[in-house]
Design an enzyme around this catalytic site. Structure first.
Site, mmCIF file in Angstrom:
data_model
loop_
_atom_site.group_PDB
_atom_site.id
_atom_site.type_symbol
_atom_site.label_atom_id
_atom_site.label_comp_id
_atom_site.label_asym_id
_atom_site.label_seq_id
_atom_site.Cartn_x
_atom_site.Cartn_y
_atom_site.Cartn_z
ATOM 1 N N GLY A 72 16.673 12.282 -17.925
ATOM 2 C CA GLY A 72 16.287 12.188 -16.519
ATOM 3 C C GLY A 72 15.804 10.800 -16.199
ATOM 4 O O GLY A 72 15.680 9.939 -17.085
ATOM 5 N N TYR A 76 9.838 4.754 -12.444
ATOM 6 C CA TYR A 76 9.596 3.576 -13.280
ATOM 7 C C TYR A 76 10.112 3.716 -14.710
ATOM 8 O O TYR A 76 9.871 2.850 -15.537
ATOM 9 C CB TYR A 76 8.103 3.188 -13.231
ATOM 10 C CG TYR A 76 7.192 3.848 -14.222
ATOM 11 C CD1 TYR A 76 6.708 3.140 -15.314
ATOM 12 C CD2 TYR A 76 6.809 5.177 -14.079
ATOM 13 C CE1 TYR A 76 5.858 3.729 -16.228
ATOM 14 C CE2 TYR A 76 5.959 5.773 -14.982
ATOM 15 C CZ TYR A 76 5.488 5.042 -16.061
ATOM 16 O OH TYR A 76 4.649 5.627 -16.969
ATOM 17 N N VAL A 79 14.335 8.514 -19.088
ATOM 18 C CA VAL A 79 13.905 9.317 -20.238
ATOM 19 C C VAL A 79 15.129 9.786 -21.029
ATOM 20 O O VAL A 79 16.095 10.308 -20.457
ATOM 21 C CB VAL A 79 13.056 10.527 -19.779
ATOM 22 C CG1 VAL A 79 12.543 11.310 -20.975
ATOM 23 C CG2 VAL A 79 11.887 10.060 -18.915
ATOM 24 N N LYS A 95 10.797 7.558 -23.466
ATOM 25 C CA LYS A 95 10.667 7.114 -22.070
ATOM 26 C C LYS A 95 10.745 5.598 -22.043
ATOM 27 O O LYS A 95 9.808 4.913 -22.489
ATOM 28 C CB LYS A 95 9.327 7.612 -21.526
ATOM 29 C CG LYS A 95 9.122 7.422 -20.056
ATOM 30 C CD LYS A 95 7.923 8.246 -19.595
ATOM 31 C CE LYS A 95 7.701 8.124 -18.104
ATOM 32 N NZ LYS A 95 6.638 9.012 -17.634
ATOM 33 N N ASP A 191 -2.328 12.486 -10.191
ATOM 34 C CA ASP A 191 -1.000 12.832 -9.669
ATOM 35 C C ASP A 191 -0.595 14.242 -10.130
ATOM 36 O O ASP A 191 0.523 14.455 -10.592
ATOM 37 C CB ASP A 191 0.049 11.798 -10.091
ATOM 38 C CG ASP A 191 1.273 11.835 -9.171
ATOM 39 O OD1 ASP A 191 1.191 12.441 -8.078
ATOM 40 O OD2 ASP A 191 2.317 11.270 -9.543
#
Ligand code: AMP
Length: 408
Positions: A72, A76, A79, A95, A191
């Site tokens: 995905g 920023y 992955v 990542k 978040d």
């Protein structure tokens, strides 16, 4: 199989030096962060011998993993699935942080934050950081625990997935434990939202994406109010508060709770202004009486005297969220209190009576899974005694059709 966390091997990169803890085991990350931030953004010249050792260490870490297909892409980072070179059945998520034009060395603040806080926090409900290495293009790669079962947003939105009060209780319990652990260690996540709650192969929910996290060890330090995805952002941040606490994450947790019950975001503004007006409509208008000091917040907008809505009480929460039951509605209300000083804490959430009322939280291995994975058995659904509407995204009445009389 996922790689067992042995603590991140991060010695190869300047910012990733081991962090300190005080005698109580609490992190003292605030103190060292600014210093480290400086050293990342303007690296000190190193001796050639040092550089060689650093490169060697970095290569050793990099060589441990084989990168596979892309899983995905976020704002920023990209992955990838990966596995241990020595054990192809030990999966990881790699990542790769995108190069940020702002910082020529490719390190964005989000990446620094993610590494810094994940290094500090080791808990079953927080994604584990196994390793960090830089690749030849100077990109930073975070080797994370592989969480193959998607995220809570996928489950909420997938109309083919049926779930009930016991499942919501299980997911909320895992979220609350993860958030409590962050706050115990003076870290705000900032978040929390369904798509940052990833699901492990065994059904455990893990708090991920620490790109906006920060320490709140110093209560007088000013912080930015431009954090938390709008629908999950608390009123104090929408009013521009610069000093805030764990209460911001508790509000977001409350919004996730409401969304799990409704299967639609509860307060979904299309601008910051719209968000605050929707919050007022839903929960009541903040005033000096119900929230002392609110009128002094930098972006406070005086309410139109003809549109003052009274604070909502238990009745409202019970009516809106019948599937939570009276005790669950009470817990939700405590998380959605406008005044952050009166809002529940993550510890208070964990101590609440809801966890010990019926139904018991579903065992993690029995929780519903995203479509495409192993489907739940039919009897699981009948156990819940309810079905979702075919089109569950119309309005608030599209709550889960739990058997409410039984599912408290
Ligand atoms: P992010 O940049 O963290 O939002 O990640 C982008 C996408 O990568 C997510 O939506 C997931 O589909 C996937 N992803 C991120 N982290 C993991 C992980 N640890 N395990 C499996 N998939 C992940």
């Amino acid at each position: 199989m996922a790689v067992s966390p042995s603590g991140p091997h991060v010695s190869s990169i300047a910012i990733l030096s081991p962090t300190t803890t005080n005698g109580l085991g609490k992190s003292t990350i605030t103190e060292s962060f600014d210093k480290r931030k400086k050293s990342v953004l303007s690296p000190q010249p190193t001796q050639p011998a040092d550089r060689e050792i650093t490169e060697q260490l970095n290569d050793n870490v990099k060589q441990k993993y084989i990168k596979e297909k892309k899983l995905g892409e976020g704002t920023y980072a990209v992955v990838f699935l990966g596995h241990l070179r020595t054990d192809p059945s030990s999966f990881v998520a790699i990542k790769k942080i995108k190069v940020n034009a702002e910082y020529k060395d490719g390190l964005s603040m989000d990446a620094i934050r993610e590494v810094k806080y994940l290094q500090e926090l080791s808990h079953p409900n927080i994604i584990a950081l196994h390793d960090v290495f830089s690749s030849k293009d100077q990109n930073l790669n975070l080797v994370l625990e592989y969480l193959p079962r998607g995220d809570l947003e996928m489950l909420i939105r997938d109309t083919h997935i049926h779930y009930g009060a016991a499942d919501v209780k299980s997911w909320m319990g895992m979220l609350a434990r993860g958030v409590w652990f962050c706050h115990e260690n003076f870290v705000l996540h900032r978040d929390i939202k369904p798509n940052n709650l990833l699901i492990a192969a065994d059904g455990e929910v893990k708090l991920a994406d620490f790109g906006l996290a920060r320490s709140f060890a110093d209560p007088y330090l000013n912080m930015t109010h431009q954090v938390i995805t709008r629908w999950y952002r608390p009123p104090e941040l929408l009013f521009g508060a610069r000093q805030y606490s764990g209460a911001v994450d508790v509000w977001s947790m409350g919004m996730v709770f409401a969304e799990l019950l409704l299967r639609v975001p509860f307060v979904a503004g299309n601008s910051d202004l719209d968000q605050i007006s929707k919050i007022c409509e839903a929960f009541g208008t903040p005033t000096e009486e119900n929230w002392p000091g609110v009128t002094r917040l930098p972006n406070y907008i005086p309410a139109d005297a003809t549109h003052i809505a009274l604070l909502q009480g238990r009745e409202f929460f019970l009516r809106q969220f019948p599937t939570a039951g009276p005790v669950g509605a009470d817990l939700l209300m405590s998380m959605c209190t406008l005044d952050p000083q009166k809002r529940n804490t993550a510890f208070g959430v964990l101590k609440h009576g809801w966890w010990s009322t019926e139904p018991k939280p579903t065992q993690k291995q029995d929780l519903p899974r995203k479509s495409g994975g192993t489907k739940k058995m039919g009897h699981d659904l009948t156990r819940r005694g309810g079905e979702l509407e075919e089109t569950p995204f119309k309005n608030a009445t599209r709550q889960l059709d739990f058997n409410t009389a039984r599912d408290y």
